[in-house]
Write a protein that holds these residues in place. Structure first.
Motif, mmCIF file in Angstrom:
data_model
loop_
_atom_site.group_PDB
_atom_site.id
_atom_site.type_symbol
_atom_site.label_atom_id
_atom_site.label_comp_id
_atom_site.label_asym_id
_atom_site.label_seq_id
_atom_site.Cartn_x
_atom_site.Cartn_y
_atom_site.Cartn_z
ATOM 1 N N ASN A 120 0.859 -1.188 0.000
ATOM 2 C CA ASN A 120 0.000 0.000 0.000
ATOM 3 C C ASN A 120 0.890 1.230 0.000
ATOM 4 O OD1 ASN A 120 -2.227 1.672 0.118
ATOM 5 N ND2 ASN A 120 -2.663 1.282 2.295
ATOM 6 N N THR A 121 0.371 2.296 -0.585
ATOM 7 C CA THR A 121 1.086 3.566 -0.536
ATOM 8 C C THR A 121 0.248 4.565 0.242
ATOM 9 O OG1 THR A 121 2.086 5.345 -1.836
ATOM 10 C CG2 THR A 121 0.220 4.198 -2.857
ATOM 11 N N HIS A 122 0.925 5.272 1.158
ATOM 12 C CA HIS A 122 0.229 6.212 2.046
ATOM 13 C C HIS A 122 0.863 7.591 1.910
ATOM 14 C CE1 HIS A 122 -2.018 7.725 5.401
ATOM 15 N NE2 HIS A 122 -0.905 8.119 5.998
ATOM 16 N N ASN A 123 0.012 8.614 1.978
ATOM 17 C CA ASN A 123 0.509 9.969 1.740
ATOM 18 C C ASN A 123 0.950 10.695 3.012
ATOM 19 O OD1 ASN A 123 -2.053 10.199 2.726
ATOM 20 N ND2 ASN A 123 -2.906 11.255 0.938
ATOM 21 N N ALA A 124 1.773 10.032 3.790
ATOM 22 C CA ALA A 124 2.455 10.646 4.940
ATOM 23 C C ALA A 124 3.642 9.762 5.273
ATOM 24 C CB ALA A 124 1.521 10.772 6.146
ATOM 25 N N LEU A 125 4.508 10.273 6.157
ATOM 26 C CA LEU A 125 5.667 9.482 6.584
ATOM 27 C C LEU A 125 5.266 8.681 7.814
ATOM 28 C CD1 LEU A 125 8.606 12.048 6.128
ATOM 29 C CD2 LEU A 125 7.925 10.165 4.609
ATOM 30 N N PRO A 127 5.389 6.163 10.946
ATOM 31 C CA PRO A 127 4.094 5.959 11.583
ATOM 32 C C PRO A 127 3.331 7.251 11.884
ATOM 33 C CG PRO A 127 5.813 5.728 13.210
ATOM 34 C CD PRO A 127 6.503 5.929 11.901
ATOM 35 N N ALA A 128 3.819 8.414 11.428
ATOM 36 C CA ALA A 128 3.048 9.639 11.639
ATOM 37 C C ALA A 128 1.873 9.704 10.672
ATOM 38 C CB ALA A 128 3.944 10.864 11.446
ATOM 39 N N PHE A 129 0.765 10.152 11.159
ATOM 40 C CA PHE A 129 -0.405 10.507 10.359
ATOM 41 C C PHE A 129 -0.946 9.364 9.495
ATOM 42 C CE2 PHE A 129 2.495 14.260 10.647
ATOM 43 C CZ PHE A 129 1.903 14.776 11.793
ATOM 44 N N PRO A 130 -1.268 8.236 10.114
ATOM 45 C CA PRO A 130 -1.961 7.170 9.381
ATOM 46 C C PRO A 130 -3.409 7.577 9.122
ATOM 47 C CG PRO A 130 -1.895 6.651 11.719
ATOM 48 C CD PRO A 130 -1.109 7.931 11.544
ATOM 49 N N GLY A 131 -4.106 6.763 8.355
ATOM 50 C CA GLY A 131 -5.537 6.991 8.149
ATOM 51 C C GLY A 131 -5.837 7.786 6.896
ATOM 52 N N SER A 146 6.803 16.226 5.342
ATOM 53 C CA SER A 146 5.947 15.047 5.297
ATOM 54 C C SER A 146 6.419 14.199 4.119
ATOM 55 C CB SER A 146 4.473 15.437 5.192
ATOM 56 O OG SER A 146 3.670 14.288 5.405
ATOM 57 N N GLY A 147 5.530 13.453 3.479
ATOM 58 C CA GLY A 147 6.013 12.634 2.374
ATOM 59 C C GLY A 147 5.095 11.460 2.112
ATOM 60 N N ALA A 148 5.661 10.385 1.607
ATOM 61 C CA ALA A 148 4.871 9.192 1.280
ATOM 62 C C ALA A 148 5.628 7.948 1.716
ATOM 63 C CB ALA A 148 4.590 9.134 -0.223
ATOM 64 N N THR A 149 4.849 6.932 2.060
ATOM 65 C CA THR A 149 5.398 5.663 2.560
ATOM 66 C C THR A 149 4.810 4.514 1.759
ATOM 67 O OG1 THR A 149 5.493 6.578 4.805
ATOM 68 C CG2 THR A 149 5.617 4.171 4.590
ATOM 69 N N LEU A 150 5.674 3.648 1.267
ATOM 70 C CA LEU A 150 5.247 2.392 0.650
ATOM 71 C C LEU A 150 5.502 1.285 1.662
ATOM 72 C CD1 LEU A 150 4.252 1.008 -2.005
ATOM 73 C CD2 LEU A 150 6.679 0.640 -2.542
ATOM 74 N N PHE A 151 4.481 0.466 1.920
ATOM 75 C CA PHE A 151 4.645 -0.543 2.964
ATOM 76 C C PHE A 151 3.918 -1.831 2.614
ATOM 77 C CE2 PHE A 151 0.433 -0.234 5.003
ATOM 78 C CZ PHE A 151 -0.007 0.997 4.507
ATOM 79 N N THR A 159 0.040 0.154 9.368
ATOM 80 C CA THR A 159 1.036 -0.254 10.362
ATOM 81 C C THR A 159 2.080 -1.230 9.823
ATOM 82 O OG1 THR A 159 -0.487 -1.996 11.070
ATOM 83 C CG2 THR A 159 -0.492 0.051 12.355
ATOM 84 N N GLY A 160 2.010 -1.588 8.544
ATOM 85 C CA GLY A 160 2.870 -2.646 8.031
ATOM 86 C C GLY A 160 4.326 -2.236 7.874
ATOM 87 N N ALA A 161 5.149 -3.231 7.558
ATOM 88 C CA ALA A 161 6.593 -3.013 7.421
ATOM 89 C C ALA A 161 6.882 -2.076 6.245
ATOM 90 C CB ALA A 161 7.288 -4.354 7.205
ATOM 91 N N VAL A 162 7.765 -1.124 6.503
ATOM 92 C CA VAL A 162 8.056 -0.076 5.520
ATOM 93 C C VAL A 162 9.020 -0.581 4.450
ATOM 94 C CG1 VAL A 162 9.137 2.192 5.222
ATOM 95 C CG2 VAL A 162 7.609 1.769 7.173
ATOM 96 N N ILE A 163 8.653 -0.352 3.204
ATOM 97 C CA ILE A 163 9.525 -0.667 2.068
ATOM 98 C C ILE A 163 10.375 0.540 1.716
ATOM 99 C CG2 ILE A 163 9.554 -1.326 -0.380
ATOM 100 C CD1 ILE A 163 6.733 -2.602 0.164
ATOM 101 N N ALA A 164 9.744 1.706 1.628
ATOM 102 C CA ALA A 164 10.465 2.921 1.231
ATOM 103 C C ALA A 164 9.673 4.144 1.659
ATOM 104 C CB ALA A 164 10.664 2.946 -0.288
#
Ligand code: GRF
Length: 213
Positions: A120-125, A127-131, A146-151, A159-164
């Motif tokens: 999944n890709t999320h539009n924050a870094l 564990p900050a600002f999930p949802g 801020s930024g984006a997280t692929l996990f 909450t999953g393991a971060v890829i990048a």
């Protein structure tokens, strides 16, 4: 919690991606565009949605990619939806399943089948600002980056393991729309780059550590 996924996962030949969308599908479009280059290493074999008639499905149709739609509201329980949705995705025999703006949490059946290869890709870094409101929450908190997280998706919400992760500066005059759009530019590039690396080079997930050799 998902645990170690054993030996390196590396598809033979072009990897088969199923992409899941709920909305406009600009991340999906980035994946579709990347797949036009055989050297990228993957093809989008189907696009699944939990809402019918969205922009994401239209993008898939324009690219000649199969689509399916499976709405939670059409089932009496969430678990029933999860079983049917899992089978719909599985029918395309994906190497990777990518949630790209997909707003539904999948259940046990789905994670039993695709755990360790559901991203999944999320539009924050994280564990900050999930949802649902990553950029809004980042602005409200007043962070400067801020930024984006692929996990790799697990049973939790983001909450999953971060890829990048990719950082995006928060500017003094940002509002939610401007920050959201700037994050999406970086997010799409990260998604294409990291999915490409994963399918070409393989990956492992051991606890919270994701490794792409
Ligand atoms: C992405 O920014 C994703 O992080 C968030 O929703 C957005 C989806 O955008 N969950 P799009 O539909 O790919 O344009």
């Amino acid at each position: 919690m998902l645990d170690s996924r054993g030996p390196l996962c590396r598809p033979d030949g072009p990897a088969r991606l199923v992409v899941l969308v709920s909305g406009s599908g600009s991340n999906l479009q980035a994946l579709l565009d990347a797949s036009l280059d055989p050297a990228w290493g993957a093809e989008v074999v189907a696009v699944g949605a939990d809402r019918c008639g969205t922009g994401g499905a239209a993008r898939a149709g324009a690219a000649g990619v199969a689509t399916f739609c499976c709405s939670v509201g059409d089932f009496s329980t969430r678990a029933e939806w999860d079983v049917v949705f899992t089978e719909q995705v599985a029918a395309y025999e994906p190497d990777l399943v990518v949630a790209a703006g997909f707003l539904k949490l999948v259940g046990d059946r789905f994670l039993d089948r695709f755990g360790g290869r559901y991203l999944n890709t999320h539009n924050a870094l994280l564990p900050a600002f999930p949802g649902m409101h990553g950029p809004r929450d980042a602005l409200a908190y007043g962070v400067k980056v801020s930024g984006a997280t692929l996990f790799v998706v697990d049973h939790g919400v983001d909450t999953g393991a971060v890829i990048a992760q990719v950082p995006v500066p928060v500017l003094d005059d940002d509002d939610e729309d401007r920050l959201t759009e700037r994050i999406k530019v970086a997010e799409r590039q990260q998604l294409v780059d990291q999915v490409g690396r994963m399918v070409r080079e393989g990956w492992t997930v051991a606890g919270r550590k994701v490794t792409i050799p």
